[in-house]
Design an enzyme around this catalytic site. Structure first.
Site, PDB file in Angstrom:
ATOM      1  N   ALA A 258       0.820  -1.204   0.000  1.00 52.06           N
ATOM      2  CA  ALA A 258       0.000   0.000   0.000  1.00 52.06           C
ATOM      3  C   ALA A 258       0.862   1.266   0.000  1.00 52.06           C
ATOM      4  O   ALA A 258       0.797   2.086  -0.920  1.00 52.06           O
ATOM      5  CB  ALA A 258      -0.923  -0.030   1.212  1.00 52.06           C
TER       6      ALA A 258
ATOM      7  N   ASP B  82      10.700  -6.398  -3.020  1.00 47.56           N
ATOM      8  CA  ASP B  82       9.471  -6.930  -2.433  1.00 47.56           C
ATOM      9  C   ASP B  82       9.448  -8.443  -2.599  1.00 47.56           C
ATOM     10  O   ASP B  82       9.885  -8.970  -3.615  1.00 47.56           O
ATOM     11  CB  ASP B  82       8.235  -6.305  -3.104  1.00 47.56           C
ATOM     12  CG  ASP B  82       6.966  -6.633  -2.335  1.00 47.56           C
ATOM     13  OD1 ASP B  82       6.492  -5.758  -1.579  1.00 47.56           O
ATOM     14  OD2 ASP B  82       6.450  -7.772  -2.453  1.00 47.56           O
TER      15      ASP B  82
ATOM     16  N   LYS C 189       5.026  -8.432  -6.930  1.00 46.45           N
ATOM     17  CA  LYS C 189       4.770  -6.993  -6.854  1.00 46.45           C
ATOM     18  C   LYS C 189       5.935  -6.183  -7.419  1.00 46.45           C
ATOM     19  O   LYS C 189       5.721  -5.168  -8.082  1.00 46.45           O
ATOM     20  CB  LYS C 189       4.507  -6.594  -5.406  1.00 46.45           C
ATOM     21  CG  LYS C 189       3.188  -7.135  -4.890  1.00 46.45           C
ATOM     22  CD  LYS C 189       2.928  -6.673  -3.467  1.00 46.45           C
ATOM     23  CE  LYS C 189       1.593  -7.236  -2.994  1.00 46.45           C
ATOM     24  NZ  LYS C 189       1.300  -6.823  -1.611  1.00 46.45           N
TER      25      LYS C 189
ATOM     26  N   ASP D 148       5.646  -3.998   6.254  1.00 48.37           N
ATOM     27  CA  ASP D 148       4.422  -4.155   7.033  1.00 48.37           C
ATOM     28  C   ASP D 148       4.691  -4.727   8.424  1.00 48.37           C
ATOM     29  O   ASP D 148       3.782  -5.222   9.059  1.00 48.37           O
ATOM     30  CB  ASP D 148       3.424  -5.040   6.273  1.00 48.37           C
ATOM     31  CG  ASP D 148       3.997  -6.416   5.981  1.00 48.37           C
ATOM     32  OD1 ASP D 148       5.091  -6.739   6.495  1.00 48.37           O
ATOM     33  OD2 ASP D 148       3.363  -7.184   5.239  1.00 48.37           O
ATOM     34  N   ASN D 149       5.942  -4.683   8.884  1.00 49.11           N
ATOM     35  CA  ASN D 149       6.200  -5.244  10.216  1.00 49.11           C
ATOM     36  C   ASN D 149       7.415  -4.583  10.859  1.00 49.11           C
ATOM     37  O   ASN D 149       8.309  -4.080  10.174  1.00 49.11           O
ATOM     38  CB  ASN D 149       6.398  -6.763  10.113  1.00 49.11           C
ATOM     39  CG  ASN D 149       7.629  -7.106   9.311  1.00 49.11           C
ATOM     40  OD1 ASN D 149       8.742  -7.121   9.835  1.00 49.11           O
ATOM     41  ND2 ASN D 149       7.454  -7.357   8.016  1.00 49.11           N
TER      42      ASN D 149
ATOM     43  N   GLU E 289       9.830  -5.856  12.751  1.00 50.88           N
ATOM     44  CA  GLU E 289      11.126  -6.529  12.676  1.00 50.88           C
ATOM     45  C   GLU E 289      11.917  -6.053  11.461  1.00 50.88           C
ATOM     46  O   GLU E 289      13.108  -5.765  11.555  1.00 50.88           O
ATOM     47  CB  GLU E 289      10.938  -8.049  12.643  1.00 50.88           C
ATOM     48  CG  GLU E 289      10.534  -8.659  13.975  1.00 50.88           C
ATOM     49  CD  GLU E 289       9.066  -8.414  14.327  1.00 50.88           C
ATOM     50  OE1 GLU E 289       8.714  -8.599  15.497  1.00 50.88           O
ATOM     51  OE2 GLU E 289       8.269  -8.014  13.457  1.00 50.88           O
TER      52      GLU E 289
ATOM     53  N   CYS F 157      -3.119  -4.953   9.764  1.00 57.09           N
ATOM     54  CA  CYS F 157      -4.059  -4.918   8.639  1.00 57.09           C
ATOM     55  C   CYS F 157      -4.920  -6.178   8.620  1.00 57.09           C
ATOM     56  O   CYS F 157      -6.018  -6.192   8.090  1.00 57.09           O
ATOM     57  CB  CYS F 157      -3.305  -4.763   7.328  1.00 57.09           C
ATOM     58  SG  CYS F 157      -2.383  -3.232   7.248  1.00 57.09           S
TER      59      CYS F 157
ATOM     60  N   CYS G 179      21.409   4.006  17.637  1.00 54.06           N
ATOM     61  CA  CYS G 179      22.152   5.229  17.289  1.00 54.06           C
ATOM     62  C   CYS G 179      23.057   5.701  18.419  1.00 54.06           C
ATOM     63  O   CYS G 179      23.929   6.539  18.193  1.00 54.06           O
ATOM     64  CB  CYS G 179      21.200   6.323  16.809  1.00 54.06           C
ATOM     65  SG  CYS G 179      20.161   7.056  18.077  1.00 54.06           S
TER      66      CYS G 179
HETATM   67 ZN   LIG Z   1      18.277   5.804  18.310  1.00 53.53          ZN
END
Ligand SMILES: [Zn+2]
Length: 345
Positions: free
Chosen positions: A38, A59, A85, A129-130, A132, A190, A250
């Site tokens: 999407a 994808d 896709k 979509d996740n 992980e 979703c 970071c």
């Molecule tokens: Zn950070």
């Protein structure tokens, strides 16, 4: 820029924020998009039309009828043919703008292949979509000093944030540690809550605008905030997120997802299915198709990219790189057993 391009992008060149120099930069710029569902289709469409020079689309999935409500690059024929896709998007985008070098890669982004797939691009765009995979993207981007744009949408709600290593907070600052994980760990996906195409469109548009600012050489215009919106209630929010000095990614530079210590989930968004990834194992789909046809399975479908067949109540889709998506279960053990039976161990 030639005169044809000057005409094609005239409305963007007229916009003071971009101008001719910004457009030149955009035409020479590159982006990697991970996930072309999407959000990914909308952001790819906008950036390719805007004159992005090079786009790689990664994808792992194929087009299905339930995608067409919101995945704006795909058509009914793509779903009928079960095209990957990445392949369908590449075809469509090349027809939309021949200036752009668009390359679709049918693959699952992993810690092992991430350097090869997204290293060397100026920006990485989130179309996944996740969480992980997003945290893997975050590790890749922070460790290689590549900016990336986080984006997600579910139901009528969406959220996005531009992450610049060393300058802004990162996704781990936002989601890891104490109560933050619980606050963000909304159960909705979703799968359970559905998704409105309008929510996707708003968030993907903000993502595309942020990418345009970065790639046109206008980083001062970036919004530097986490933006969220709900197109149903009409509530919009923009929050400044502080860096966590003790952030795993970071701050301490511990790239657990890149080190492969945390494997991506296998349950996918939008349906009841499990993905199995057999690494480094290429399959001969023609040969597998002949074997499957001899067994009493139905609905066998085969193209150059994948093989799909039904073992009621399940449906297996097998890709040439050895991956398989087993639909009809959320149980990895069931999926693994079907994989072993029909594809091999
Ligand atoms: Zn950070």
């Amino acid at each position: 820029m030639n005169s044809e391009q000057r005409e094609k992008y005239s409305r963007q060149i007229l916009f003071a924020g971009i101008g001719e120099d910004g457009q030149e930069k955009l035409l020479g710029a590159s982006a990697a998009l991970v996930g072309c569902g999407a959000l990914g289709t909308v952001v790819a469409n906008l950036l390719v039309r805007a004159g992005l020079g090079r786009l790689r689309i990664i994808d792992r999935d194929f087009v299905e009828p339930s995608n067409l409500q919101r995945q704006t690059l795909f058509e009914e024929a793509d779903a009928r043919e079960a095209l990957p896709k990445a392949t369908a998007a590449e075809r469509r985008l090349r027809a939309i703008n021949s200036d752009a070098r668009v390359e679709g890669v049918v693959a699952d982004l992993t810690a092992e292949n991430s350097e090869e797939l997204v290293g060397g691009f100026q920006i990485v765009l989130d179309g996944t979509d996740n969480f992980e995979t997003r945290l893997l993207l975050n590790d890749i981007a922070i460790s290689r000093n590549i900016p990336w744009i986080y984006a997600a949408a579910v139901g009528s709600y969406g959220v996005t944030m531009t992450i610049r290593p060393g300058e802004t907070a990162c996704l781990a600052c936002l989601t890891e540690g104490e109560e933050k994980a619980a606050a963000l760990g909304a159960e909705a996906t979703c799968d359970t809550a559905g998704v409105l195409n309008a929510a996707v469109g708003v968030i993907a548009s903000i993502e595309a605008a942020e990418a345009t600012k970065l790639l046109a050489g206008k980083p001062e215009a970036l919004n530097q905030r986490l933006i969220s919106c709900d197109v149903w209630s009409g509530r919009f929010q923009s929050i400044r997120i502080a860096r966590n000095p003790d952030c795993r990614a970071c701050g301490r530079k511990e790239f657990a997802y890149l080190a492969g210590e945390a494997q991506p989930h296998i349950t996918m968004c939008g349906r009841d299915s499990v993905q199995i990834h057999e690494r480094g194992r290429r399959l001969d789909l023609d040969e597998l198709g002949r074997r499957v046809a001899q067994a009493s399975t139905d609905g066998l479908r085969h193209n150059e990219f994948l093989l799909r067949f039904r073992v009621p109540p399940y449906e297996l889709t097998v890709f040439a790189d050895g991956r398989a998506i087993v639909k009809g279960t959320k149980d990895p053990a069931v999926a693994r057993s079907l994989y072993a039976r029909y594809i091999g161990t």
